[in-house]
Design a protein around this motif. Structure first.
Motif, PDB file in Angstrom:
ATOM      1  N   GLY A  20      57.759  57.852  37.143  1.00  0.00           N
ATOM      2  CA  GLY A  20      56.942  57.413  35.906  1.00  0.00           C
ATOM      3  C   GLY A  20      55.834  56.497  36.281  1.00  0.00           C
ATOM      4  N   SER A  21      55.235  56.704  37.416  1.00  0.00           N
ATOM      5  CA  SER A  21      54.086  56.136  37.955  1.00  0.00           C
ATOM      6  C   SER A  21      52.830  56.642  37.327  1.00  0.00           C
ATOM      7  N   GLY A  22      51.592  55.862  37.268  1.00  0.00           N
ATOM      8  CA  GLY A  22      50.143  56.230  36.875  1.00  0.00           C
ATOM      9  C   GLY A  22      49.307  55.239  37.321  1.00  0.00           C
ATOM     10  N   VAL A  23      48.339  55.322  36.430  1.00  0.00           N
ATOM     11  CA  VAL A  23      47.270  54.355  36.761  1.00  0.00           C
ATOM     12  C   VAL A  23      46.886  53.410  35.590  1.00  0.00           C
ATOM     13  N   PHE A  24      46.577  52.172  35.987  1.00  0.00           N
ATOM     14  CA  PHE A  24      46.146  50.952  35.193  1.00  0.00           C
ATOM     15  C   PHE A  24      44.706  50.857  35.437  1.00  0.00           C
ATOM     16  N   SER A  25      43.845  50.858  34.206  1.00  0.00           N
ATOM     17  CA  SER A  25      42.297  50.610  34.288  1.00  0.00           C
ATOM     18  C   SER A  25      41.931  50.091  32.918  1.00  0.00           C
ATOM     19  N   GLY A  26      40.792  49.384  33.066  1.00  0.00           N
ATOM     20  CA  GLY A  26      40.221  48.602  32.068  1.00  0.00           C
ATOM     21  C   GLY A  26      39.303  47.723  32.239  1.00  0.00           C
ATOM     22  N   LYS A  27      39.097  46.531  31.265  1.00  0.00           N
ATOM     23  CA  LYS A  27      38.212  45.621  31.599  1.00  0.00           C
ATOM     24  C   LYS A  27      38.819  44.337  32.103  1.00  0.00           C
ATOM     25  N   VAL A  28      38.136  43.565  32.446  1.00  0.00           N
ATOM     26  CA  VAL A  28      38.725  41.963  33.109  1.00  0.00           C
ATOM     27  C   VAL A  28      37.715  41.097  33.062  1.00  0.00           C
ATOM     28  N   ALA A  29      38.293  39.887  32.215  1.00  0.00           N
ATOM     29  CA  ALA A  29      37.266  38.863  32.249  1.00  0.00           C
ATOM     30  C   ALA A  29      38.105  37.691  32.992  1.00  0.00           C
ATOM     31  N   ILE A  30      37.296  36.945  33.506  1.00  0.00           N
ATOM     32  CA  ILE A  30      37.962  35.825  34.370  1.00  0.00           C
ATOM     33  C   ILE A  30      36.890  34.744  34.195  1.00  0.00           C
ATOM     34  N   ASP A  31      37.548  33.370  33.515  1.00  0.00           N
ATOM     35  CA  ASP A  31      36.761  32.182  33.510  1.00  0.00           C
ATOM     36  C   ASP A  31      37.017  31.224  34.655  1.00  0.00           C
TER      37      ASP A  31
ATOM     38  N   ASN B 132      29.963  23.422  37.646  1.00  0.00           N
ATOM     39  CA  ASN B 132      29.574  24.404  36.728  1.00  0.00           C
ATOM     40  C   ASN B 132      30.720  25.115  36.252  1.00  0.00           C
ATOM     41  N   THR B 133      30.727  25.632  35.192  1.00  0.00           N
ATOM     42  CA  THR B 133      31.742  26.687  34.668  1.00  0.00           C
ATOM     43  C   THR B 133      31.185  27.918  34.375  1.00  0.00           C
ATOM     44  N   TYR B 134      32.187  29.224  34.424  1.00  0.00           N
ATOM     45  CA  TYR B 134      31.654  30.307  34.383  1.00  0.00           C
ATOM     46  C   TYR B 134      32.338  31.470  33.611  1.00  0.00           C
ATOM     47  N   MET B 135      32.008  32.487  33.063  1.00  0.00           N
ATOM     48  CA  MET B 135      32.673  33.637  32.576  1.00  0.00           C
ATOM     49  C   MET B 135      32.271  34.707  33.388  1.00  0.00           C
ATOM     50  N   THR B 136      33.088  35.531  33.782  1.00  0.00           N
ATOM     51  CA  THR B 136      32.815  36.822  34.611  1.00  0.00           C
ATOM     52  C   THR B 136      33.553  37.852  33.997  1.00  0.00           C
ATOM     53  N   HIS B 137      32.670  39.011  34.184  1.00  0.00           N
ATOM     54  CA  HIS B 137      33.151  40.282  33.439  1.00  0.00           C
ATOM     55  C   HIS B 137      33.247  41.520  34.474  1.00  0.00           C
TER      56      HIS B 137
ATOM     57  N   GLN C 229      40.656  27.955  38.363  1.00  0.00           N
ATOM     58  CA  GLN C 229      40.677  28.517  37.203  1.00  0.00           C
ATOM     59  C   GLN C 229      40.268  27.658  36.241  1.00  0.00           C
ATOM     60  N   TRP C 230      39.762  28.177  34.900  1.00  0.00           N
ATOM     61  CA  TRP C 230      39.270  27.485  34.091  1.00  0.00           C
ATOM     62  C   TRP C 230      39.874  27.945  32.675  1.00  0.00           C
ATOM     63  N   TYR C 231      40.484  27.027  31.828  1.00  0.00           N
ATOM     64  CA  TYR C 231      41.591  27.295  30.889  1.00  0.00           C
ATOM     65  C   TYR C 231      40.995  26.614  29.703  1.00  0.00           C
ATOM     66  N   PHE C 232      39.970  25.438  29.586  1.00  0.00           N
ATOM     67  CA  PHE C 232      39.883  24.450  28.492  1.00  0.00           C
ATOM     68  C   PHE C 232      38.719  24.909  27.519  1.00  0.00           C
ATOM     69  N   SER C 233      38.102  25.960  27.765  1.00  0.00           N
ATOM     70  CA  SER C 233      37.058  26.357  26.759  1.00  0.00           C
ATOM     71  C   SER C 233      37.463  27.648  25.960  1.00  0.00           C
ATOM     72  N   GLU C 234      37.148  27.802  24.745  1.00  0.00           N
ATOM     73  CA  GLU C 234      37.358  28.861  23.836  1.00  0.00           C
ATOM     74  C   GLU C 234      36.415  29.862  23.957  1.00  0.00           C
ATOM     75  N   THR C 235      36.273  30.512  25.222  1.00  0.00           N
ATOM     76  CA  THR C 235      35.456  31.512  25.662  1.00  0.00           C
ATOM     77  C   THR C 235      35.727  32.755  24.893  1.00  0.00           C
ATOM     78  N   LYS C 236      35.395  33.255  23.619  1.00  0.00           N
ATOM     79  CA  LYS C 236      35.823  34.190  22.878  1.00  0.00           C
ATOM     80  C   LYS C 236      35.072  35.600  23.679  1.00  0.00           C
ATOM     81  N   GLU C 237      34.124  35.315  24.318  1.00  0.00           N
ATOM     82  CA  GLU C 237      33.613  36.656  25.163  1.00  0.00           C
ATOM     83  C   GLU C 237      34.084  36.478  26.676  1.00  0.00           C
ATOM     84  N   GLY C 238      34.990  35.430  27.003  1.00  0.00           N
ATOM     85  CA  GLY C 238      35.340  35.662  28.442  1.00  0.00           C
ATOM     86  C   GLY C 238      36.897  35.754  28.267  1.00  0.00           C
TER      87      GLY C 238
END
Length: 289
Positions: A182-193, A164-169, A204-213
């Protein structure tokens, strides 16, 4: 259509060469070095350019599934380390600030939380220009969406031993050591296929155009960095295969289709030493300005 054994020989060679070529090859800075992304592997799976033109890409088929069960039963920490198809240190390139200067993120350790299966703990280092700064933090995954790519044949999926193939957010927060300049915090959204395999492994899945992923980049971290000292923020984006999304951030960043080159006009933004394998992540971290 090409015979399957030949197709996947090309596929594996393309994937294995992605970062190996780019980091071990040293090039005169006045010329363009050849880089390889997953685009060739994607194109190989989908057939010739003529076949793709005759049959335009079809939208992904989303398959309802129990999200919590998927996250609980799969340990995604392996996707951030050396793998069979990505035999390189866990160093990822990206763009930082409004000028989109190069930044590197090294994941020294990624572990799944023993109690919360959607939480991953991370330790690593960032390098921006001459500053190397340790950080620690978490990824919190919020959903896993199963999909099927109708542009890839069942025969090819079987040959790759894909179940099976999955998109995770989810979200991420990585806190740099506050004692460093000069230190600080990184934060935000992550998407993993990713894909589950018939032998119960994952890849890892690289082979689909997951615009939402992850858009064919494997995974994408997109958000901001906020300074401890000033509270000012800067945008940041990094990915496993940055060249799959780079042209959407800097126009014409890469030149070419399959064998790509970094546009010479962007070398001044930290990409002039992209081919130098200096293993900076093994150094004792120190703030250097």
């Amino acid at each position: 259509m090409k015979k399957l054994p030949y197709v996947f020989l090309v596929l594996l060679l393309a994937v294995a060469a992605i970062v190996a070529c780019s980091r071990t090859q040293k090039t005169d800075k006045t010329t363009s070095a050849q880089l390889r992304t997953h685009k060739e592997a994607v194109d190989t799976l989908r057939g010739s350019e003529e076949a793709q033109a005759a049959q335009p890409a079809q939208p992904l088929e989303i398959i309802p599934e129990n999200n919590s069960e998927v996250l609980a039963s799969n340990d995604l920490s392996a996707l951030f380390h050396r793998t069979e198809e990505y035999d390189e240190p866990a160093v990822y390139n990206g763009f930082y600030g409004t000028d989109h200067y190069r930044i590197e993120m090294y994941f020294a350790s990624v572990t799944k939380d023993a109690i919360h299966p959607n939480v991953y703990h991370i330790e690593g280092k960032s390098r921006y220009k001459r500053n190397i700064t340790p950080f620690h933090g978490e990824i919190v995954l919020e959903e896993a969406v199963q999909f099927r790519d109708p542009n890839i044949s069942e025969a090819n999926m079987k040959e790759m031993e894909i179940k099976n193939t999955y998109m995770t957010h989810g979200t991420f927060k990585l806190q740099e050591d506050s004692t460093f300049t000069g230190s600080g915090v990184f934060s935000g959204k992550v998407a993993i296929d990713f894909a589950t395999k018939t032998n119960n492994g994952i890849r890892q899945w690289y082979f689909s155009e997951t615009k939402e992923g992850a858009q064919g980049a494997g995974f994408i971290f997109d958000g901001k960095w906020v300074s401890y000292k000033t509270g000012k923020s800067k945008p940041i984006t990094w990915a496993r295969d940055i060249f799959m999304i780079a042209d959407g951030i800097l126009k014409d960043f890469s030149i070419g289709e399959r064998d790509v080159e970094i546009n010479p006009k962007y070398r001044k933004l930290g990409w002039d030493n992209f081919w130098e394998n200096d293993e900076w992540w093994n150094e004792n971290p120190s703030a250097k300005l």
